[in-house]
Design an enzyme around this catalytic site. Structure first.
Site: not given
Length: 477
Positions: A278, A281, A309, A344, A362, A385
DNA sequence: TTTTGAGTTGTTCGA
DNA sequence: GTCGAACAACTCAAA
């Protein structure tokens, strides 16, 4: 008669701590009198409301920690490079030190400062301290950063342990006082209305609190972390993200503390590996931002520039307010509003819902999270995102459309999480808690769908088909 | 250089 | 109820 000690400026940014702070340690060791400075630069992306609140607490804590060593934290507002250089010139400083925190505007500002200091003949010290591995050390073809997480992380792991964290300097001389703003001048905290009650109830900012959170995590939730981190109904996470965001604790400190714990307790080795990934990331997102300063605004995959969109202010508002009619999504959005954080697993479901069920850009979701999350991070927020939307690096495949009911039943099986944040349906049975619209009037037990709790704003099956069709338009052919 | 295997976190459908 | 396959094609990283 001795000349006064030279002045060294330490420029604090997203590294609001005293331990493992290379710039501070380096300046302290030089024997200079330290001038500790924080600049609020409004030409950068403005912080969201929750982040402003956190920053105020964190600066207060840092100022107190510095005061206990006889130093003051000077606060100034304006274009950072100009302000820092000006103070350096006016105080006759011998050097300016800072850590190379890899945020989008931060890098350009630091480069500009280095140039100004060079003009003034003042030494500039840019220290490595924010990352496990500098972007320049993890490069692929043509010097580009890696775009797939697994090879990226394997490369970082292959480098071995990052440097050991530095202890906080025990003592250092303080430079003569200069003018400073006060925290109150900056109005970082809400007053009318004071909406920060939920934040105060859930969080404590500052380096000492960060260290306590780490200790608590290693004493508790780390055992079982690999599985429990996915369960919003359990206290299975580290809760370190906002501390890490503002640099109250460093990723190197977390790395070594976790590795040490694993060496002592082999049973948690797999959990620690998961925890470190993690951190990986976070690292990956920062490297992405390093290579893509416009990460928050531009699709990493240009094909998505033609994604169809929709615009639907009502749907966006329903999502923001936790009134989509899907309990897991709504619980998450209300957790965010009340506490400044969201679990999360639920973030993924809620984000996927905005992008795929509602077909809203987004960036709308990224902006909302940026405003409401206490851990809103200039790298992790946009990168994740984009990952959810499918336009990012190593992104989720187009056909992965989370089913909010299945996700609820799988990761909140008793419905405890939903009941905590949506009290109006807390009386529903576990069988119905994730899909109240399937209840008979008798089973609804006083809940009127469409009144006290909304009907689903979209039908999952319909929305999924619509999303798949929309994503088909982006295919490269 | 070319080739090859793989890619954080899922869902649905049909056997 | 369980299980495997389909859902696309592409890009990336490494051999």
């Amino acid at each position: 008669m001795s000349s006064p000690a030279p002045i060294a400026i330490v420029w604090f940014r997203d590294d609001l701590r005293l331990s493992d702070h290379p710039a501070l340690s380096q300046a302290a060791q030089s024997g200079a009198a330290l001038l500790c400075l924080y600049v609020q630069d409004e030409s950068a992306r403005p912080l969201g409301g929750a982040s402003r609140w956190w920053l105020a607490q964190s600066l207060r804590s840092l100022a107190a920690d510095l005061a206990s060593r006889g130093a003051t934290l000077v606060l100034r507002r304006g274009p950072a490079a100009g302000i820092v250089a000006e103070i350096a010139r006016d105080t006759g400083a011998a050097s300016v030190s800072w850590n190379d925190v890899a945020t989008a505007p931060g890098r350009a500002v630091a480069d500009e400062l280095a140039a100004r200091l060079a003009d003034l003949g003042i030494a500039a010290q840019c220290c490595q301290g924010d990352l496990l591995a500098a972007p320049s050390t993890v490069r692929g073809k043509e010097g580009r950063g890696l775009k797939v997480f697994t090879p990226f992380w394997n490369r970082v792991l292959a480098r071995g342990d990052p440097p050991l964290p530095l202890p906080a300097p025990k003592a250092f001389g303080a430079a003569p006082r200069i003018a400073s703003d006060t925290l109150a001048d900056w109005r970082l905290e809400p007053t009318r209305p004071d909406w920060a009650g939920g934040l105060r109830a859930h969080w404590q900012a500052g380096e000492a609190a960060a260290q306590r959170s780490l200790q608590q995590f290693l004493d508790g939730a780390v055992a079982g972390y690999a599985g429990d981190r996915d369960r919003p109904d359990r206290a299975g996470t580290s809760r370190l993200s906002p501390h890490l965001r503002f640099g109250e604790i460093s990723s190197r400190q977390l790395w070594h503390a976790a590795r040490f714990a694993a060496a002592e307790r082999p049973a948690i080795a797999a959990d620690v590996d998961k925890f470190l990934s993690e951190l990986g990331w976070r690292e990956f997102c920062r490297h992405l931002l390093f290579d893509n300063p416009d990460l928050a605004t531009r699709n990493l995959q240009p094909a998505f520039d033609r994604f169809p969109w929709t615009t639907d202010p009502g749907a966006l508002r329903a999502w923001q307010q936790g009134r989509t009619g899907y309990p897991l999504v709504d619980a998450g959005m209300r957790e965010l509003w009340q506490t400044g954080a969201m679990h999360n697993r639920v973030r993924m479901v809620a984000a996927s819902f905005l992008v795929k069920h509602l077909l809203l850009d987004w960036r709308c979701g990224e902006a909302w999270f940026w405003d409401t999350l206490v851990d809103a991070d200039p790298a992790s927020n946009p990168a994740n995102w984009q990952w959810v939307a499918g336009c990012g690096a190593d992104a989720a495949p187009y056909f992965r459309v989370f089913n909010p009911v299945l996700q609820g039943e799988k990761f909140d099986p008793e419905g405890d999480y939903v009941r905590r944040f949506i009290p109006e349906i807390a009386g529903l049975s576990t069988k119905l808690i994730h899909q109240p619209w399937t209840a008979t009037p008798l089973e609804l037990a006083g809940v009127t769908l469409g009144d006290s709790y909304p009907q689903p704003i979209v039908d999952h099956r319909v929305a999924r088909q619509r999303a798949l069709a929309a994503y088909a338009t982006v295919r490269n052919n």
